[in-house]
Scaffold this motif. Structure first.
Motif, mmCIF file in Angstrom:
data_model
loop_
_atom_site.group_PDB
_atom_site.id
_atom_site.type_symbol
_atom_site.label_atom_id
_atom_site.label_comp_id
_atom_site.label_asym_id
_atom_site.label_seq_id
_atom_site.Cartn_x
_atom_site.Cartn_y
_atom_site.Cartn_z
ATOM 1 N N VAL A 48 0.841 -1.204 0.000
ATOM 2 C CA VAL A 48 0.000 0.000 0.000
ATOM 3 C C VAL A 48 0.875 1.252 0.000
ATOM 4 O O VAL A 48 0.633 2.199 -0.767
ATOM 5 C CB VAL A 48 -0.939 0.010 1.221
ATOM 6 C CG1 VAL A 48 -1.769 1.294 1.250
ATOM 7 C CG2 VAL A 48 -1.851 -1.215 1.201
ATOM 8 N N LYS A 49 1.884 1.254 0.842
ATOM 9 C CA LYS A 49 2.784 2.406 0.901
ATOM 10 C C LYS A 49 3.487 2.623 -0.436
ATOM 11 O O LYS A 49 3.638 3.759 -0.901
ATOM 12 C CB LYS A 49 3.822 2.199 2.013
ATOM 13 C CG LYS A 49 4.711 3.410 2.250
ATOM 14 C CD LYS A 49 5.639 3.192 3.440
ATOM 15 C CE LYS A 49 6.517 4.420 3.666
ATOM 16 N NZ LYS A 49 7.436 4.220 4.811
ATOM 17 N N ALA A 52 0.805 3.916 -3.031
ATOM 18 C CA ALA A 52 0.410 5.280 -2.679
ATOM 19 C C ALA A 52 1.531 6.264 -2.994
ATOM 20 O O ALA A 52 1.286 7.371 -3.467
ATOM 21 C CB ALA A 52 0.034 5.355 -1.199
ATOM 22 N N GLY A 56 1.167 9.224 -5.562
ATOM 23 C CA GLY A 56 1.370 10.549 -4.978
ATOM 24 C C GLY A 56 2.401 11.391 -5.695
ATOM 25 O O GLY A 56 2.303 12.624 -5.709
ATOM 26 N N VAL A 65 -0.235 12.077 1.087
ATOM 27 C CA VAL A 65 0.019 10.661 0.808
ATOM 28 C C VAL A 65 -0.602 9.778 1.892
ATOM 29 O O VAL A 65 -1.033 8.655 1.622
ATOM 30 C CB VAL A 65 1.540 10.388 0.681
ATOM 31 C CG1 VAL A 65 1.806 8.889 0.521
ATOM 32 C CG2 VAL A 65 2.116 11.143 -0.508
ATOM 33 N N ASP A 67 -3.447 10.114 3.243
ATOM 34 C CA ASP A 67 -4.830 9.868 2.835
ATOM 35 C C ASP A 67 -4.885 8.793 1.756
ATOM 36 O O ASP A 67 -5.797 7.955 1.735
ATOM 37 C CB ASP A 67 -5.475 11.158 2.313
ATOM 38 C CG ASP A 67 -5.697 12.190 3.416
ATOM 39 O OD1 ASP A 67 -5.786 11.784 4.593
ATOM 40 O OD2 ASP A 67 -5.769 13.386 3.097
ATOM 41 N N LEU A 68 -3.901 8.814 0.856
ATOM 42 C CA LEU A 68 -3.853 7.804 -0.196
ATOM 43 C C LEU A 68 -3.613 6.421 0.402
ATOM 44 O O LEU A 68 -4.203 5.430 -0.032
ATOM 45 C CB LEU A 68 -2.744 8.131 -1.200
ATOM 46 C CG LEU A 68 -2.783 9.509 -1.873
ATOM 47 C CD1 LEU A 68 -1.674 9.613 -2.913
ATOM 48 C CD2 LEU A 68 -4.146 9.763 -2.513
ATOM 49 N N ILE A 69 -2.742 6.362 1.405
ATOM 50 C CA ILE A 69 -2.454 5.086 2.071
ATOM 51 C C ILE A 69 -3.717 4.538 2.742
ATOM 52 O O ILE A 69 -4.015 3.340 2.655
ATOM 53 C CB ILE A 69 -1.320 5.256 3.102
ATOM 54 C CG1 ILE A 69 0.013 5.514 2.367
ATOM 55 C CG2 ILE A 69 -1.207 4.034 3.995
ATOM 56 C CD1 ILE A 69 1.162 5.844 3.294
ATOM 57 N N SER A 71 -6.799 5.061 1.882
ATOM 58 C CA SER A 71 -7.678 4.542 0.829
ATOM 59 C C SER A 71 -7.150 3.217 0.306
ATOM 60 O O SER A 71 -7.909 2.290 0.031
ATOM 61 C CB SER A 71 -7.775 5.548 -0.324
ATOM 62 O OG SER A 71 -8.241 6.801 0.122
ATOM 63 N N GLY A 72 -5.817 3.137 0.172
ATOM 64 C CA GLY A 72 -5.212 1.923 -0.357
ATOM 65 C C GLY A 72 -5.404 0.714 0.530
ATOM 66 O O GLY A 72 -5.492 -0.420 0.041
ATOM 67 N N ARG A 100 -4.382 0.453 -6.141
ATOM 68 C CA ARG A 100 -4.373 1.645 -7.004
ATOM 69 C C ARG A 100 -5.797 2.057 -7.368
ATOM 70 O O ARG A 100 -6.143 3.238 -7.353
ATOM 71 C CB ARG A 100 -3.564 1.361 -8.265
ATOM 72 C CG ARG A 100 -3.477 2.559 -9.214
ATOM 73 C CD ARG A 100 -2.628 2.243 -10.430
ATOM 74 N NE ARG A 100 -2.696 3.300 -11.409
ATOM 75 C CZ ARG A 100 -1.951 4.388 -11.389
ATOM 76 N NH1 ARG A 100 -1.062 4.558 -10.429
ATOM 77 N NH2 ARG A 100 -2.079 5.321 -12.316
ATOM 78 N N ILE A 103 -7.431 3.851 -4.466
ATOM 79 C CA ILE A 103 -6.894 5.207 -4.301
ATOM 80 C C ILE A 103 -7.491 6.142 -5.341
ATOM 81 O O ILE A 103 -7.931 7.259 -5.031
ATOM 82 C CB ILE A 103 -5.358 5.185 -4.400
ATOM 83 C CG1 ILE A 103 -4.756 4.478 -3.178
ATOM 84 C CG2 ILE A 103 -4.800 6.604 -4.508
ATOM 85 C CD1 ILE A 103 -3.261 4.234 -3.277
#
Length: 272
Positions: A48-49, A52, A56, A65, A67-69, A71-72, A100, A103
């Motif tokens: 996930v990291k 993301a 990002g 980022v 927030d992206l993590i 979601s991921g 992906r 995200i």
């Protein structure tokens, strides 16, 4: 003498971890217990990291980022719950697609792109289409700027504003022109996994992949290099900048330009 022994110990440890994960998957497949699922989530969390971070790098600075993590993680959980080992797919490849997708779905739902920016992006796409039709080739930035009646510097500023739309847009290209029931496929799902039993054939139809390949082949060389290195070779924008000898911000501009041109070419193909 110490180094071979150390290497052998590391190899045994890696083998033990792999054997443990295989056993965990087997047990989870039989029981579907949430506790076992959570252990799998913890094991695969670094994916996930990684995803993301890659998404990002192509987004404006105000996108967090973290927030992206978050979601991921939902995408990873979804991947674990829906994964079918018998299909022959490698889990990491399948999970990265789901992560992906989760995200990008979150980015779309929050609609961080102002309406004015979307409108301007459509103006640029229409200008690209007009110029491409007249010139019978991909127009240069200078020609595009002249068509839009703006300066070259202003055009490149527009590319910077379009970053978020371009990250989401390329994943939508594969789904262009499809029926609603099959529109969930993404660009990531069209990439081959050399260790799997041809997952591409089952995830993406041949015609859509051909259209995307044809469109990429028609890009200017530098645009084609950026798309290939970012989406197919998994390089970051900073790494691509080192390859091309330009700054990361310039690679962002090139990436955005490439996606706009790809979307225009795909649309042209659908209309013919």
């Amino acid at each position: 003498m110490g180094r071979p022994a150390h290497a052998a110990a590391e190899s045994r440890t890696a083998d033990d971890v792999e054997a443990g994960i295989i056993a965990l998957w087997h047990t989870y497949g039989q029981s579907r217990e949430q506790g076992l699922r959570d252990r799998l989530v913890l094991h695969y969390a670094p994916l996930v990291k990684y995803v993301a971070g890659r998404v990002g790098t192509g987004l404006p600075a105000h996108v967090d980022v973290a927030d992206l993590i978050q979601s991921g993680i939902f995408g990873l959980v979804d991947a674990i719950e829906k994964f079918e080992p018998e299909r022959g797919l490698k889990f990491e490849t399948y999970a990265m697609q789901r992560i992906r997708g989760a995200i990008l779905d979150d980015l779309r739902s929050q609609d961080w792109v102002p309406r004015s920016v979307r409108s301007r992006a459509r103006d640029v796409e229409r200008a690209l289409e007009r110029l491409g039709g007249r010139l019978q080739r991909t127009p240069t930035d200078r020609e595009l700027a002249a068509e839009l009646k703006i300066g070259l510097g202003e055009l490149r500023e527009l590319y910077a504003q379009f970053q978020l739309t371009s990250v989401v847009a390329l994943d939508e290209l594969i789904a262009a022109g499809r029926a609603a029931g099959s529109a969930g496929s993404s660009l990531a799902e069209s990439l081959p996994d050399e260790g799997a039993e041809d997952p591409v054939a089952s995830l993406v139809d041949q015609d859509s992949r051909r259209q995307l390949a044809d469109a990429i082949a028609q890009l200017a060389e530098r645009d084609r290099v950026v798309v290939t290195l970012y989406y197919f070779e998994n390089l970051t924008l900073a790494e691509i900048g080192k390859v091309l000898g330009v700054t990361e911000s310039r690679v962002c501009q090139l990436h955005t330009r490439a996606v706009l041109r790809l979307r225009t070419k795909i649309n042209e193909q659908l209309e013919t």
